[in-house]
Design a protein around this motif. Structure first.
Motif: not given
Length: 493
Positions: A156-163
């Motif tokens: 629901d939060g539309r999380h995006e993670l950059y690694i």
């Protein structure tokens, strides 16, 4: 002639910068509550495991080092489910597993996937390999991390993670709400548009020149308004202008013109140092007020000084996420970090687990080292905030604090917090630097920070006033462009 030059200057610069100023003021209101999203140290700590496992003693830890090694610092934390030790110094390995003293394997797809799983358990919608910076990682220095893996989660939060593919560290973590507020606040306010922000020099120059030229625009308009007000001082008219937008631009300029100038000036000073001609300190000492503004004075790492076994410390303190072998001058201590706090433990006391605190004697020795008998000074314990040691309610500096008042031409003050070991040095150049940026831009003034309600009233009044002044400028600019365009097309016909 002078008035014509002012009018022309104000009109041309207003056409170029009025929209930019409106954007700055509107986003400034949002910036009171929301900044640019980032994967903070607190976020990382929450997802890190508590130090656990088969930990070696200090002698075994150091036995892997070559004879030529010169250790500057040493720390330990968990890497997924195993403890690792980090060495910093000359001829030292960087990271080893503490339970086996073997090197940590290189970053690979598996470790990156495990990192992503630590940050979000939701299903992964998409994984992108990025070779270009985007809006949420707009900093040019991050090109060294390419390719960067962007994980988009189906939640629901539309999380995006950059690694980072090079180090495996998390570079950014956002959700849809943070991204929305950033578009309304930090991005327009700090001009964090990727095409510009990825070039550090171009971004700095744009902000400096646009805010500096904006000061000239505002100053020209303020002088014109004051001249008009003085010329019409005996008339009963509220404004010499009859047209609505001209009238409100004139009135709001008289009221909020000074603030608009200081706002633009302090924005420029956020990326500049005060000019040398304004500094009191000799040139060879001009950087001293900014050297180690916060943090303990670090000494040389000596392994034998840590008489207390670090494993006993880990057993005594709950939920330790990282431990660092630190020193304050020649005094060794362990710096422990948990989810909620940082704790400093005396490393010399083998009989008990004791909090490491700065004493008056330790601070006095520091003062003697700095000034000796050459410059008079006074040491006291400050229990109330003074004009140099204060902060807003949400990030108040801690009390009590040791204060050294130096009797010199720079009116130097040193502050040492006994528990956190934080250190601050303030002099006249530092006070001027703080006034020019945080004082004028964020109203970081003790009288207001001591009164949060008043701070909010003043800040909102000024920001809304600046917004209205900029809005009237935008409307007048658009009207002028429309008039010129209509006149041009009529002549063509």
């Amino acid at each position: 002639m002078f008035r014509k030059i002012l009018k022309l200057t104000h009109k041309i610069l207003g056409l170029l910068l009025s929209i930019l100023f409106l954007m700055w003021f509107l986003s400034g209101i949002v910036m009171i509550y929301h900044s640019f999203p980032r994967a903070s140290q607190q976020d990382k700590l929450e997802r890190q495991q508590v130090i656990d496992g088969n930990l070696p003693d200090m002698e075994t830890l150091l036995s892997v080092l070559p004879d030529s090694a010169q250790v500057r610092s040493l720390s330990m934390e968990m890497y997924f489910d195993r403890p690792v030790v980090h060495f910093r110094g000359k001829n030292t390995p960087e990271t080893l597993y503490a339970d086996s003293l073997q090197p940590v394997e290189a970053i690979n797809d598996e470790t990156i996937e495990r990192t992503a799983a630590q940050w979000r358990s939701s299903p992964i919608l998409r994984v992108d390999s990025m070779y270009k910076l985007d809006q949420w990682i707009p900093f040019g220095r991050l090109r060294e991390e390419f390719p960067i893996y962007k994980y988009t989660f189906a939640d629901d939060g539309r999380h995006e993670l950059y690694i980072s593919s090079k180090t495996g560290r998390v570079l950014q973590f956002t959700d849809k709400d943070q991204r929305l507020w950033a578009w309304l606040g930090a991005i327009p306010h700090w001009v964090y548009f990727t095409s510009l922000r990825q070039n550090q020099v171009a971004w700095i120059n744009f902000v400096k020149w646009s805010s500096g030229i904006g000061c000239i625009m505002c100053l020209a308009g303020l002088i014109l308004s004051i001249q008009l007000a003085w010329r019409n001082r005996h008339k009963k008219l509220f404004s010499p202008y009859r047209k609505r937008w001209f009238k409100w631009h004139y009135v709001s300029g008289l009221i909020f013109g000074i603030f608009t100038i200081t706002f633009a000036f302090s924005g420029m000073m956020s990326l500049m140092d005060i000019p040398d001609w304004m500094k009191k300190a000799p040139k060879e000492k001009q950087d001293m007020s900014r050297r180690i503004p916060w943090g303990g004075s670090e000494g040389r790492f000596v392994a034998s000084a840590y008489r207390l076994d670090y494993r006993k410390v880990l057993e005594a303190v709950d939920s330790v996420k990282s431990i660092e072998w630190a020193t304050w001058q020649k005094y060794p201590y362990y710096r422990l970090t948990t989810d909620s706090q940082t704790i400093n433990i005396d490393a010399t006391d083998t009989t008990a687990i004791r909090i490491f605190l700065l004493t008056e004697d330790m601070v006095r020795k520091e003062a003697v080292k700095m000034y000796g008998d050459s410059i008079p000074y006074k040491l006291d314990l400050l229990t109330e905030y003074d004009q140099d040691y204060y902060g807003r309610k949400k990030d108040r500096t801690q009390l009590p604090v040791y204060r050294i008042i130096v009797d010199d031409e720079m009116h130097t003050r040193h502050y040492y917090q006994p528990e956190t070991l934080m250190q601050r040095r303030v002099d006249d150049d530092g006070r001027l630097r703080r006034l020019f940026y945080s004082g004028l831009h964020s109203l970081n003034i003790k009288f207001l920070t001591d009164r949060p309600v008043l701070w909010n009233i003043v800040m909102y009044t000024l920001l809304l006033g600046g917004t209205f002044l900029s809005l009237t400028g935008v409307v007048l600019s658009i009207k002028w462009i429309i008039r010129k365009a209509n006149r041009f097309f009529k002549q063509k016909v």
